[in-house]
Design a protein around this motif. Structure first.
Motif, short mmCIF file in Angstrom:
data_model
loop_
_atom_site.label_atom_id
_atom_site.label_comp_id
_atom_site.label_asym_id
_atom_site.label_seq_id
_atom_site.Cartn_x
_atom_site.Cartn_y
_atom_site.Cartn_z
N ASP A 178 -32.52 58.90 -38.12
CA ASP A 178 -33.04 59.01 -39.42
C ASP A 178 -31.83 59.50 -40.68
O ASP A 178 -32.04 58.44 -41.64
CB ASP A 178 -34.22 60.12 -39.72
CG ASP A 178 -35.52 59.53 -38.91
OD1 ASP A 178 -35.62 58.44 -38.76
OD2 ASP A 178 -36.43 60.48 -38.84
N VAL A 239 -45.87 61.62 -37.15
CA VAL A 239 -44.88 61.55 -38.44
C VAL A 239 -45.52 59.99 -39.03
O VAL A 239 -45.16 58.85 -38.37
CB VAL A 239 -43.52 61.21 -38.09
CG1 VAL A 239 -42.65 61.21 -39.45
CG2 VAL A 239 -43.04 62.53 -37.36
N ALA A 241 -45.09 57.11 -42.32
CA ALA A 241 -44.09 56.81 -43.20
C ALA A 241 -45.18 56.29 -44.39
O ALA A 241 -46.37 55.94 -44.27
CB ALA A 241 -43.74 55.43 -42.61
N ARG A 248 -41.75 61.15 -45.84
CA ARG A 248 -42.57 61.06 -44.41
C ARG A 248 -43.71 62.03 -44.42
O ARG A 248 -43.45 63.13 -45.42
CB ARG A 248 -41.56 61.30 -43.36
CG ARG A 248 -40.47 60.23 -43.30
CD ARG A 248 -39.49 60.77 -42.09
NE ARG A 248 -38.57 59.74 -42.02
CZ ARG A 248 -37.19 59.51 -42.51
NH1 ARG A 248 -36.80 60.49 -43.57
NH2 ARG A 248 -36.32 58.82 -42.33
#
Length: 276
Positions: A178, A239, A241, A248
């Protein structure tokens, strides 16, 4: 009181406690947030808020301004105006944004039964709900780098989230992936570059992962929580998006009618209190 102080005061007056998940509590001279409430939401001291509003501290950092904009629910235009009043360079398209769309903030405010937090592209916690604070620990006192999930993981992860070696390996690979993606998207963001350099210089495990072609991805998985008040239990972690942004959302849930669900319900009642 200067223009910065007057504007902050006006914005504080227009935000009600209910909008930010705080109890109204007692008599109020104005319907908006008290200074101590704004300080709590922004992770600042009450004295600093007083000095800002009274014009005795007129050079807040970009980090402080971002925290105030988040706590006051400012729009992009208002946030940019806040930076101008403070004499700071406005956030540019080449830098990470901590702006929370109104719909995302409503999810945080209204989804009370699931612990959740929202982070920026570098995994710095922007906002959270009360159940997240009860589960993981209250982020309000965390300052600077300590609000970054990756930094905390390498420096002092605490003992509430228990990981197996395989989970830790997967978590680190996903986080480093990330950060690489964020650096490619925001190569001129000074805070992002400073975070990466600090981790590379101070932590060999991070440097090794950063310098290798390691690629990881976030998947739905179970997390074991060791809570000081309600004990150890396992919950699901996802998690998500947020479309149209680099934000997030980390959400913890428990299957209905399970021990974990009961413990989350208990945490929603006791909050940050310690059972005696």
């Amino acid at each position: 009181m200067g223009e910065l102080g007057r504007t902050l005061h006006a914005w504080r007056d227009r935000v009600t406690p209910a909008e930010v998940g705080l109890p109204a509590g007692g008599k109020r001279r104005a319907p908006g947030l008290r200074r101590e409430e704004l300080a709590h939401l922004a992770g600042l001291s009450v004295d600093y808020i007083v000095r800002l509003e009274q014009g005795r501290s007129d050079s807040p950092s970009a980090q402080v301004l971002t925290a105030l904009a988040r706590a006051l629910r400012l729009s992009d235009a208002e946030r940019n105006h806040l930076f101008v009043l403070a004499g700071e360079v406005q956030p540019s398209p080449g830098r990470m944004s901590a702006y929370l769309p109104p719909g995302v903030q409503r999810i945080v405010d209204q989804l009370a039964g699931a612990p959740l937090c929202v982070t920026d592209a570098a995994w710095t916690v922007i906002t959270w709900n009360p159940l997240f604070a009860a589960l993981i620990g209250d982020p309000s006192p965390w300052q600077g780098r300590w609000r970054n999930i990756i930094y905390r993981h390498f420096v002092d992860p605490g003992d509430r989230v228990v990981m197996t070696p395989e989970q830790q390996q997967n978590f680190r690979a996903a986080m480093v992936t990330d950060l690489r993606a964020s650096l490619a998207r925001y190569p001129r963001d000074p805070d992002l570059r400073a975070l990466i350099e600090e981790l590379r210089a101070g932590y060999d495990d991070f440097a090794r992962l950063w310098d290798q072609p390691v690629v990881g991805f976030h998947q739905s998985e179970q997390k074991t929580i060791r809570h000081p008040e309600v004990g150890t239990f396992t919950i699901d972690c996802d998690v998500l998006a947020i479309p149209g942004s680099d934000l997030r959302m980390v959400v913890y849930t428990a299957a209905p009618n399970t021990e974990a669900a009961e413990k989350l319900r208990l945490l929603s009642v006791i909050g940050l209190q310690a059972l005696t």
